[in-house]
Design a protein around this motif. Structure first.
Motif, PDB file in Angstrom:
ATOM      1  N   THR A 169      78.912   2.271  78.129  1.00  0.00           N
ATOM      2  CA  THR A 169      78.731   0.888  78.600  1.00  0.00           C
ATOM      3  C   THR A 169      80.065   0.152  78.698  1.00  0.00           C
ATOM      4  O   THR A 169      80.137  -0.945  79.214  1.00  0.00           O
ATOM      5  N   HIS A 170      81.087   0.728  78.103  1.00  0.00           N
ATOM      6  CA  HIS A 170      82.440   0.158  78.164  1.00  0.00           C
ATOM      7  C   HIS A 170      83.435   1.300  77.903  1.00  0.00           C
ATOM      8  O   HIS A 170      83.021   2.418  77.562  1.00  0.00           O
ATOM      9  N   THR A 171      84.725   1.015  78.074  1.00  0.00           N
ATOM     10  CA  THR A 171      85.715   2.069  77.814  1.00  0.00           C
ATOM     11  C   THR A 171      86.112   2.097  76.335  1.00  0.00           C
ATOM     12  O   THR A 171      86.910   2.946  75.919  1.00  0.00           O
ATOM     13  N   SER A 172      85.509   1.214  75.513  1.00  0.00           N
ATOM     14  CA  SER A 172      85.892   1.148  74.086  1.00  0.00           C
ATOM     15  C   SER A 172      85.668   2.435  73.293  1.00  0.00           C
ATOM     16  O   SER A 172      86.403   2.669  72.317  1.00  0.00           O
ATOM     17  N   PRO A 173      84.676   3.308  73.653  1.00  0.00           N
ATOM     18  CA  PRO A 173      84.569   4.562  72.880  1.00  0.00           C
ATOM     19  C   PRO A 173      85.868   5.370  72.873  1.00  0.00           C
ATOM     20  O   PRO A 173      86.106   6.147  71.941  1.00  0.00           O
ATOM     21  N   TYR A 196      78.928   1.843  82.793  1.00  0.00           N
ATOM     22  CA  TYR A 196      77.579   1.605  83.357  1.00  0.00           C
ATOM     23  C   TYR A 196      76.784   0.686  82.429  1.00  0.00           C
ATOM     24  O   TYR A 196      76.840   0.844  81.206  1.00  0.00           O
ATOM     25  N   ARG A 197      76.033  -0.248  83.026  1.00  0.00           N
ATOM     26  CA  ARG A 197      75.194  -1.127  82.205  1.00  0.00           C
ATOM     27  C   ARG A 197      73.916  -1.460  82.930  1.00  0.00           C
ATOM     28  O   ARG A 197      73.891  -1.482  84.160  1.00  0.00           O
ATOM     29  N   ARG A 198      72.900  -1.781  82.137  1.00  0.00           N
ATOM     30  CA  ARG A 198      71.671  -2.222  82.789  1.00  0.00           C
ATOM     31  C   ARG A 198      71.793  -3.728  83.067  1.00  0.00           C
ATOM     32  O   ARG A 198      71.031  -4.528  82.549  1.00  0.00           O
ATOM     33  N   THR A 204      79.237 -11.339  90.745  1.00  0.00           N
ATOM     34  CA  THR A 204      80.302 -10.928  89.812  1.00  0.00           C
ATOM     35  C   THR A 204      79.853  -9.832  88.847  1.00  0.00           C
ATOM     36  O   THR A 204      80.609  -9.447  87.949  1.00  0.00           O
ATOM     37  N   HIS A 205      78.621  -9.339  88.999  1.00  0.00           N
ATOM     38  CA  HIS A 205      78.119  -8.287  88.102  1.00  0.00           C
ATOM     39  C   HIS A 205      77.613  -7.092  88.894  1.00  0.00           C
ATOM     40  O   HIS A 205      76.974  -7.250  89.923  1.00  0.00           O
ATOM     41  N   SER A 206      77.880  -5.894  88.340  1.00  0.00           N
ATOM     42  CA  SER A 206      77.358  -4.680  88.953  1.00  0.00           C
ATOM     43  C   SER A 206      76.871  -3.763  87.822  1.00  0.00           C
ATOM     44  O   SER A 206      77.376  -3.850  86.702  1.00  0.00           O
ATOM     45  N   GLU A 282      85.728 -14.861  83.956  1.00  0.00           N
ATOM     46  CA  GLU A 282      86.103 -14.067  82.769  1.00  0.00           C
ATOM     47  C   GLU A 282      86.585 -12.685  83.227  1.00  0.00           C
ATOM     48  O   GLU A 282      85.909 -12.035  84.022  1.00  0.00           O
ATOM     49  N   ILE A 283      87.740 -12.276  82.724  1.00  0.00           N
ATOM     50  CA  ILE A 283      88.217 -10.944  83.156  1.00  0.00           C
ATOM     51  C   ILE A 283      88.340  -9.929  82.031  1.00  0.00           C
ATOM     52  O   ILE A 283      88.394  -8.735  82.286  1.00  0.00           O
ATOM     53  N   LEU A 284      88.411 -10.416  80.803  1.00  0.00           N
ATOM     54  CA  LEU A 284      88.564  -9.412  79.738  1.00  0.00           C
ATOM     55  C   LEU A 284      88.106  -9.929  78.386  1.00  0.00           C
ATOM     56  O   LEU A 284      88.044 -11.128  78.147  1.00  0.00           O
ATOM     57  N   GLY A 285      87.783  -8.936  77.532  1.00  0.00           N
ATOM     58  CA  GLY A 285      87.485  -9.222  76.132  1.00  0.00           C
ATOM     59  C   GLY A 285      88.561  -8.541  75.305  1.00  0.00           C
ATOM     60  O   GLY A 285      89.088  -7.500  75.685  1.00  0.00           O
ATOM     61  N   GLU A 314      87.210  -4.860  88.530  1.00  0.00           N
ATOM     62  CA  GLU A 314      86.666  -5.545  89.721  1.00  0.00           C
ATOM     63  C   GLU A 314      87.007  -7.040  89.694  1.00  0.00           C
ATOM     64  O   GLU A 314      87.388  -7.608  90.715  1.00  0.00           O
ATOM     65  N   ARG A 315      86.884  -7.632  88.498  1.00  0.00           N
ATOM     66  CA  ARG A 315      87.160  -9.081  88.406  1.00  0.00           C
ATOM     67  C   ARG A 315      88.629  -9.368  88.732  1.00  0.00           C
ATOM     68  O   ARG A 315      88.942 -10.349  89.399  1.00  0.00           O
ATOM     69  N   VAL A 316      89.519  -8.506  88.267  1.00  0.00           N
ATOM     70  CA  VAL A 316      90.947  -8.687  88.558  1.00  0.00           C
ATOM     71  C   VAL A 316      91.185  -8.551  90.067  1.00  0.00           C
ATOM     72  O   VAL A 316      91.880  -9.362  90.680  1.00  0.00           O
TER      73      VAL A 316
HETATM   74  C1  FA5 Z   1      83.501  -5.283  76.609  1.00  0.00           C
HETATM   75  O1  FA5 Z   1      83.076  -4.435  77.377  1.00  0.00           O
HETATM   76  C2  FA5 Z   1      84.383  -4.907  75.469  1.00  0.00           C
HETATM   77  N1  FA5 Z   1      84.362  -3.481  75.275  1.00  0.00           N
HETATM   78  C3  FA5 Z   1      85.782  -5.405  75.735  1.00  0.00           C
HETATM   79  C4  FA5 Z   1      86.666  -5.316  74.513  1.00  0.00           C
HETATM   80  C5  FA5 Z   1      87.468  -4.217  74.351  1.00  0.00           C
HETATM   81  C6  FA5 Z   1      86.663  -6.334  73.575  1.00  0.00           C
HETATM   82  C7  FA5 Z   1      88.276  -4.127  73.229  1.00  0.00           C
HETATM   83  C8  FA5 Z   1      87.457  -6.263  72.439  1.00  0.00           C
HETATM   84  C9  FA5 Z   1      88.263  -5.146  72.287  1.00  0.00           C
HETATM   85  P1  FA5 Z   1      82.581  -7.305  77.981  1.00  0.00           P
HETATM   86  O2  FA5 Z   1      81.180  -6.896  77.975  1.00  0.00           O
HETATM   87  O3  FA5 Z   1      82.857  -8.752  77.871  1.00  0.00           O
HETATM   88  O4  FA5 Z   1      83.424  -6.577  76.835  1.00  0.00           O
HETATM   89  O5  FA5 Z   1      83.269  -6.717  79.268  1.00  0.00           O
HETATM   90  C10 FA5 Z   1      84.668  -6.788  79.501  1.00  0.00           C
HETATM   91  C11 FA5 Z   1      84.966  -7.169  80.935  1.00  0.00           C
HETATM   92  O6  FA5 Z   1      84.282  -6.281  81.828  1.00  0.00           O
HETATM   93  C12 FA5 Z   1      84.432  -8.542  81.308  1.00  0.00           C
HETATM   94  O7  FA5 Z   1      85.347  -9.529  80.938  1.00  0.00           O
HETATM   95  C13 FA5 Z   1      84.286  -8.423  82.802  1.00  0.00           C
HETATM   96  O8  FA5 Z   1      85.547  -8.596  83.414  1.00  0.00           O
HETATM   97  C14 FA5 Z   1      83.871  -7.008  82.980  1.00  0.00           C
HETATM   98  N2  FA5 Z   1      82.402  -6.872  83.146  1.00  0.00           N
HETATM   99  C15 FA5 Z   1      81.448  -6.936  82.192  1.00  0.00           C
HETATM  100  N3  FA5 Z   1      80.228  -6.740  82.700  1.00  0.00           N
HETATM  101  C16 FA5 Z   1      80.407  -6.541  84.031  1.00  0.00           C
HETATM  102  C17 FA5 Z   1      79.532  -6.251  85.136  1.00  0.00           C
HETATM  103  N4  FA5 Z   1      78.233  -6.097  84.977  1.00  0.00           N
HETATM  104  N5  FA5 Z   1      80.078  -6.110  86.364  1.00  0.00           N
HETATM  105  C18 FA5 Z   1      81.423  -6.222  86.542  1.00  0.00           C
HETATM  106  N6  FA5 Z   1      82.292  -6.471  85.560  1.00  0.00           N
HETATM  107  C19 FA5 Z   1      81.808  -6.633  84.315  1.00  0.00           C
END
Ligand code: FA5
Length: 340
Positions: A169-173, A196-198, A204-206, A282-285, A314-316
């Motif tokens: 669901t994120h690249t954090s793994p 990938y996410r549900r 702005t979301h995919s 929002e572009i990053l966490g 994508e947001r960037v």
């Molecule tokens: C995370 O995915 C965390 N893993 C980020 C993180 C990493 C935080 C390391 C702390 C330390 P989040 O769910 O907020 O966080 O997603 C991060 C970024 O991915 C968002 O800011 C946004 O730019 C992008 N993003 C999230 N969901 C979607 C989506 N459905 N479609 C497109 N971009 C998305």
């Protein structure tokens, strides 16, 4: 009679050499050697000659025939050469003409942004890490301080292959995987890739998108380093045009946590449909790696601290190129793609 033959030979030579086509050449040949040729006349007069004269005449006639055959052969050769030259001239290729321009393919905007981000981080001494898209629950959640039943899992529902395996669901793994590989050594990596996410698709979301993970671990890494790094990245990406803000947030795997927003390119911060009227995208966490995450991967939180971030590519790209709908990246419209 011999004199007549010599004159005839000269005439034949002149006429044969003057012909212009193969067809004419054959005509002239039969004119001198065929059944109606002046030679026949000579032959009919032979009956009045003596044996000696007949012998002499026979030799002269053969010489005449041979000579005419030879003229024909020479002329045939010349005509054939003319034909080849004419053909070569007609079919000549003008190599000085410019060729037809072949349309080169270009990089996809997401690839362009990924490469730009990679280059900026490589310039700061980072390495590029990779991780699988089909991931274990263990790395995607457990080792990031998100045990089964944790409410924050709901924000990242996924596509499950089986109860323990899912599309990440994120690249954090990749944080957990890199820490396990590097046990007790400092780390400075980024990892770009698909996630990938549900999520419901909108502007702005995919349900499938890209992130770049970042992880820095060392003995003296602070929140100030995180802020400086992200500010440097965003300045490089956007120049001075966009305003950036850091906002307190929550992630189970970082403490404290922030989210970073960039002023909306469409309304310049005033509020519009794209930024959902709040003026920011929002572009990053990001945040400081949680001690539990360090411990689970075998790092001593008393010795190591560090920061991590996850950027939405994508947001960037949307902010950089002024693209107002994320779905443009995936629909493969050639008119859209050719603009980059
Ligand atoms: C995370 O995915 C965390 N893993 C980020 C993180 C990493 C935080 C390391 C702390 C330390 P989040 O769910 O907020 O966080 O997603 C991060 C970024 O991915 C968002 O800011 C946004 O730019 C992008 N993003 C999230 N969901 C979607 C989506 N459905 N479609 C497109 N971009 C998305």
């Amino acid at each position: 009679m011999i004199k007549k033959l010599v004159e005839l030979q000269e005439k034949a030579k002149t006429e044969i050499m003057a012909v212009k086509t193969m067809h004419n050449l054959n005509e002239v040949k039969s004119l001198y050697l065929g059944k109606k040729s002046p030679l026949q006349e000579v032959l009919t007069q032979m009956k009045d000659l003596t044996v000696e004269e007949k012998k002499e005449m026979g030799i002269a006639i053969n010489a005449f025939k041979q000579a005419v055959e030879e003229f024909v052969l020479v002329k045939r050769d010349l005509l054939q050469k003319d034909l080849i030259n004419e053909k070569l001239e007609k079919e000549a290729i003008d190599i000085s003409l410019p060729g037809v321009k072949f349309k080169d393919a270009n990089y996809h905007p997401l690839e362009l942004v990924t490469r730009e981000i990679e280059e900026i981080f490589i310039g700061m001494g980072y390495n590029i890490a990779v991780g699988p898209e089909v991931e274990l629950d263990l790395y995607n959640f457990e080792m990031l301080n998100l045990p089964a039943g944790h409410p924050a899992r709901e924000m990242q529902d996924s596509f499950y292959i089986n109860p323990t395996t899912l599309l990440r669901t994120h690249t954090s793994p990749v944080q957990a995987r890199t820490m396990l590989e590097n046990k007790n050594k400092p780390i400075q990596i980024i990892c770009p890739g698909k996630v990938y996410r549900r999520d419901d698709d909108d502007a702005t979301h995919s349900h499938q998108f890209m992130q770049v993970e970042g992880l820095v671990l060392g003995s003296n890494v602070s929140m100030a380093d995180l802020k400086g790094t992200l500010e440097y990245l965003l300045k490089k990406m956007f120049g001075g045009d966009r305003v950036i803000r850091f906002r307190p947030s929550y992630f189970p795997f970082t403490e404290p946590s922030v989210e970073v927003d960039v002023s909306c390119f469409k309304c310049n911060g005033k509020g519009c449909a794209l930024c959902k009227q709040n003026g920011w995208i929002e572009i990053l966490g990001a945040g400081m790696v949680h001690p539990n995450v360090l411990k689970m991967a075998g790092y001593d939180p008393e010795v190591f601290q560090g920061f991590a971030f996850g950027i939405g590519i994508e947001r960037v790209a949307m902010l950089k190129y002024g693209i107002d709908d994320i779905r443009n990246f995936y629909t493969n419209d050639i008119r859209f793609l050719r603009q980059f």
